[in-house]
Design a protein around this motif. Structure first.
Motif, PDB file in Angstrom:
ATOM      1  N   THR A 103     -26.388  -5.121  28.512  1.00  0.00           N
ATOM      2  CA  THR A 103     -25.666  -6.225  29.252  1.00  0.00           C
ATOM      3  C   THR A 103     -25.273  -7.279  28.288  1.00  0.00           C
ATOM      4  OG1 THR A 103     -27.015  -5.709  30.957  1.00  0.00           O
ATOM      5  CG2 THR A 103     -25.870  -7.838  30.987  1.00  0.00           C
ATOM      6  N   SER A 104     -26.037  -7.595  27.252  1.00  0.00           N
ATOM      7  CA  SER A 104     -25.767  -8.916  26.247  1.00  0.00           C
ATOM      8  C   SER A 104     -24.622  -8.717  25.422  1.00  0.00           C
ATOM      9  CB  SER A 104     -27.171  -9.271  25.511  1.00  0.00           C
ATOM     10  OG  SER A 104     -27.352  -8.258  24.729  1.00  0.00           O
ATOM     11  N   ALA A 105     -24.460  -7.474  25.002  1.00  0.00           N
ATOM     12  CA  ALA A 105     -23.296  -7.153  24.271  1.00  0.00           C
ATOM     13  C   ALA A 105     -21.980  -7.142  25.037  1.00  0.00           C
ATOM     14  CB  ALA A 105     -23.514  -5.538  23.870  1.00  0.00           C
ATOM     15  N   LEU A 106     -22.041  -6.744  26.347  1.00  0.00           N
ATOM     16  CA  LEU A 106     -20.778  -7.072  27.208  1.00  0.00           C
ATOM     17  C   LEU A 106     -20.557  -8.429  27.388  1.00  0.00           C
ATOM     18  CD1 LEU A 106     -21.336  -4.170  29.928  1.00  0.00           C
ATOM     19  CD2 LEU A 106     -19.856  -4.309  28.157  1.00  0.00           C
ATOM     20  N   LEU A 107     -21.592  -9.255  27.637  1.00  0.00           N
ATOM     21  CA  LEU A 107     -21.362 -10.632  27.787  1.00  0.00           C
ATOM     22  C   LEU A 107     -20.745 -11.392  26.385  1.00  0.00           C
ATOM     23  CD1 LEU A 107     -24.383 -11.701  29.714  1.00  0.00           C
ATOM     24  CD2 LEU A 107     -22.131 -11.555  30.548  1.00  0.00           C
ATOM     25  N   PHE A 145     -18.922  -9.734  24.198  1.00  0.00           N
ATOM     26  CA  PHE A 145     -17.536  -9.212  24.167  1.00  0.00           C
ATOM     27  C   PHE A 145     -16.765 -10.182  25.054  1.00  0.00           C
ATOM     28  CE2 PHE A 145     -14.095  -6.367  25.755  1.00  0.00           C
ATOM     29  CZ  PHE A 145     -13.399  -6.046  24.464  1.00  0.00           C
ATOM     30  N   ALA A 146     -17.170 -10.351  26.263  1.00  0.00           N
ATOM     31  CA  ALA A 146     -16.415 -11.106  27.226  1.00  0.00           C
ATOM     32  C   ALA A 146     -16.245 -12.646  26.600  1.00  0.00           C
ATOM     33  CB  ALA A 146     -16.922 -11.184  28.639  1.00  0.00           C
ATOM     34  N   ALA A 147     -17.093 -12.992  26.137  1.00  0.00           N
ATOM     35  CA  ALA A 147     -16.928 -14.473  25.606  1.00  0.00           C
ATOM     36  C   ALA A 147     -15.955 -14.583  24.220  1.00  0.00           C
ATOM     37  CB  ALA A 147     -18.370 -15.143  25.097  1.00  0.00           C
ATOM     38  N   THR A 148     -15.978 -13.639  23.523  1.00  0.00           N
ATOM     39  CA  THR A 148     -15.284 -13.434  22.525  1.00  0.00           C
ATOM     40  C   THR A 148     -13.932 -13.466  22.886  1.00  0.00           C
ATOM     41  OG1 THR A 148     -16.778 -12.375  20.999  1.00  0.00           O
ATOM     42  CG2 THR A 148     -14.648 -12.154  20.205  1.00  0.00           C
ATOM     43  N   LEU A 149     -13.483 -12.350  24.016  1.00  0.00           N
ATOM     44  CA  LEU A 149     -12.274 -12.152  24.455  1.00  0.00           C
ATOM     45  C   LEU A 149     -11.570 -13.565  24.957  1.00  0.00           C
ATOM     46  CD1 LEU A 149      -9.910 -10.126  24.914  1.00  0.00           C
ATOM     47  CD2 LEU A 149     -11.198  -9.589  27.262  1.00  0.00           C
ATOM     48  N   ARG A 150     -12.520 -14.342  25.764  1.00  0.00           N
ATOM     49  CA  ARG A 150     -11.961 -15.583  26.127  1.00  0.00           C
ATOM     50  C   ARG A 150     -11.825 -16.535  25.280  1.00  0.00           C
ATOM     51  NH1 ARG A 150     -15.874 -19.395  30.202  1.00  0.00           N
ATOM     52  NH2 ARG A 150     -14.123 -20.988  30.568  1.00  0.00           N
ATOM     53  N   THR A 151     -12.467 -16.604  24.256  1.00  0.00           N
ATOM     54  CA  THR A 151     -12.309 -17.443  23.226  1.00  0.00           C
ATOM     55  C   THR A 151     -10.791 -17.173  22.502  1.00  0.00           C
ATOM     56  OG1 THR A 151     -14.581 -17.679  22.601  1.00  0.00           O
ATOM     57  CG2 THR A 151     -12.938 -18.451  21.109  1.00  0.00           C
ATOM     58  N   ALA A 152     -10.703 -15.804  22.250  1.00  0.00           N
ATOM     59  CA  ALA A 152      -9.247 -15.382  21.694  1.00  0.00           C
ATOM     60  C   ALA A 152      -8.002 -15.882  22.652  1.00  0.00           C
ATOM     61  CB  ALA A 152      -9.198 -13.797  21.463  1.00  0.00           C
ATOM     62  N   ILE A 153      -8.381 -15.645  23.903  1.00  0.00           N
ATOM     63  CA  ILE A 153      -7.053 -16.011  24.766  1.00  0.00           C
ATOM     64  C   ILE A 153      -7.020 -17.566  24.889  1.00  0.00           C
ATOM     65  CG2 ILE A 153      -6.475 -16.085  27.270  1.00  0.00           C
ATOM     66  CD1 ILE A 153      -7.936 -13.392  27.571  1.00  0.00           C
ATOM     67  N   ARG A 154      -7.821 -18.423  24.706  1.00  0.00           N
ATOM     68  CA  ARG A 154      -8.096 -19.781  24.864  1.00  0.00           C
ATOM     69  C   ARG A 154      -7.414 -20.117  23.362  1.00  0.00           C
ATOM     70  NH1 ARG A 154     -12.952 -22.799  26.708  1.00  0.00           N
ATOM     71  NH2 ARG A 154     -11.520 -24.435  26.402  1.00  0.00           N
ATOM     72  N   GLY A 155      -7.688 -19.507  22.592  1.00  0.00           N
ATOM     73  CA  GLY A 155      -7.229 -19.820  21.165  1.00  0.00           C
ATOM     74  C   GLY A 155      -5.876 -19.698  21.195  1.00  0.00           C
ATOM     75  N   GLY A 156      -5.138 -18.463  21.623  1.00  0.00           N
ATOM     76  CA  GLY A 156      -3.778 -18.290  21.658  1.00  0.00           C
ATOM     77  C   GLY A 156      -2.982 -19.422  22.561  1.00  0.00           C
ATOM     78  N   ASP A 157      -3.620 -19.623  23.715  1.00  0.00           N
ATOM     79  CA  ASP A 157      -2.998 -20.673  24.326  1.00  0.00           C
ATOM     80  C   ASP A 157      -3.025 -22.037  23.577  1.00  0.00           C
ATOM     81  OD1 ASP A 157      -2.111 -21.696  27.190  1.00  0.00           O
ATOM     82  OD2 ASP A 157      -3.741 -22.767  26.796  1.00  0.00           O
ATOM     83  N   GLY A 158      -4.070 -22.198  22.994  1.00  0.00           N
ATOM     84  CA  GLY A 158      -4.131 -23.522  22.089  1.00  0.00           C
ATOM     85  C   GLY A 158      -2.945 -23.512  20.911  1.00  0.00           C
ATOM     86  N   THR A 159      -2.774 -22.256  20.454  1.00  0.00           N
ATOM     87  CA  THR A 159      -1.654 -22.198  19.499  1.00  0.00           C
ATOM     88  C   THR A 159      -0.335 -22.564  20.161  1.00  0.00           C
ATOM     89  OG1 THR A 159      -3.204 -20.697  18.023  1.00  0.00           O
ATOM     90  CG2 THR A 159      -0.829 -20.784  17.649  1.00  0.00           C
ATOM     91  N   ALA A 160      -0.072 -21.829  21.276  1.00  0.00           N
ATOM     92  CA  ALA A 160       1.339 -22.266  22.115  1.00  0.00           C
ATOM     93  C   ALA A 160       1.183 -23.692  22.287  1.00  0.00           C
ATOM     94  CB  ALA A 160       1.259 -21.477  23.143  1.00  0.00           C
ATOM     95  N   ARG A 161       0.289 -24.327  22.737  1.00  0.00           N
ATOM     96  CA  ARG A 161       0.319 -25.608  23.256  1.00  0.00           C
ATOM     97  C   ARG A 161       0.248 -26.632  21.865  1.00  0.00           C
ATOM     98  NH1 ARG A 161      -4.387 -27.141  27.252  1.00  0.00           N
ATOM     99  NH2 ARG A 161      -5.306 -25.930  25.586  1.00  0.00           N
TER     100      ARG A 161
END
Length: 235
Positions: A138-142, A144-160
């Motif tokens: 469970t903690s590994a899935l969480l 991974f989800a946090a890492t994926l969210r950070t990557a998505i937000r990082g891409g959005d931050g780059t575009a911004r």
């Protein structure tokens, strides 16, 4: 009431950079070449810096867009910096610790069961091992989800950030074309040192000016001819 689009102190370096670019333009340099001492350049620069707010008003639309994008791109400050730095570490360490503990407990529990150890200890160890395995998954899935969210937000931050940079360049171009260049050219026309002087015309001699009167004796027709006395005059 203060103008919300007044040039902010953090944008003064950008204004000075655009001013330097305007001072190096071809027509400005040609006009400043009339003063070899360089004092006209210093006066022009000081006047442009003193009129920065009025000059920047010519590009207030682009400046407002730049400020709005820059404000929206600023990251929110976390209310608890210590907790914010601790959570990523826990997200990484929890799966590792749980998985290691689960492996040890499962191996030990099954070994005790194979050796026909009496009591509830082998079963408890096996149960605890499987619980820790579930926690590790469970903690590994969480994580991974946090890492994926950070990557998505990082891409959005780059575009911004790219949009903010584009807005900044648009403001600097408008400030140069509609603000600083017209202002510097107007200041050059008002500078008495750099104002072009009309060409001197040919001075016309005044016939009544005694200084310009020609001596009859100095007339070219009398040069080289002796003066006639009374004896030399024709009878």
């Amino acid at each position: 009431m203060a103008d919300p689009l007044r040039l902010r102190p953090e944008d003064r370096p950008d204004f000075e950079a655009v001013l330097h670019l305007a001072l190096t333009s071809t027509d400005i340099q040609a006009a400043l070449g009339a003063d070899p001492t360089g004092r006209a350049t210093a006066r022009l620069r000081l006047r442009a810096l003193g009129d920065a707010d009025e000059t920047a008003a010519a590009a207030r639309a682009e400046y407002g867009t730049y400020l709005a994008l820059r404000t929206s791109a600023e990251p929110d400050q976390p209310p608890h910096p210590a907790a914010g730095s601790l959570l990523p570490a826990l997200a990484v360490l929890t799966p590792l610790i749980a998985a290691t503990s689960a492996a040890v407990l499962l191996v030990l529990g099954y070994v005790l069961q194979l050796t026909d150890t009496e009591g509830t200890l082998p079963g408890s160890l096996v149960t605890a091992g499987w619980v820790l395995t579930l926690i590790a998954g469970t903690s590994a899935l969480l994580a991974f989800a946090a890492t994926l969210r950070t990557a998505i937000r990082g891409g959005d931050g780059t575009a911004r950030a790219a949009r903010v940079q584009q807005a900044r360049q648009n403001w600097q171009r408008a400030l140069l074309d509609r603000g600083l260049l017209p202002h510097l050219r107007r200041c050059l026309r008002e500078d008495p040192v750099l104002r072009p002087t009309p060409p001197l015309g040919v001075r016309t001699a005044d016939p009544h000016d005694s200084r310009n009167a020609t001596n009859p004796k100095e007339h070219p027709s009398h040069v080289g001819q002796p003066e006639q006395g009374p004896a030399d005059q024709p009878q």
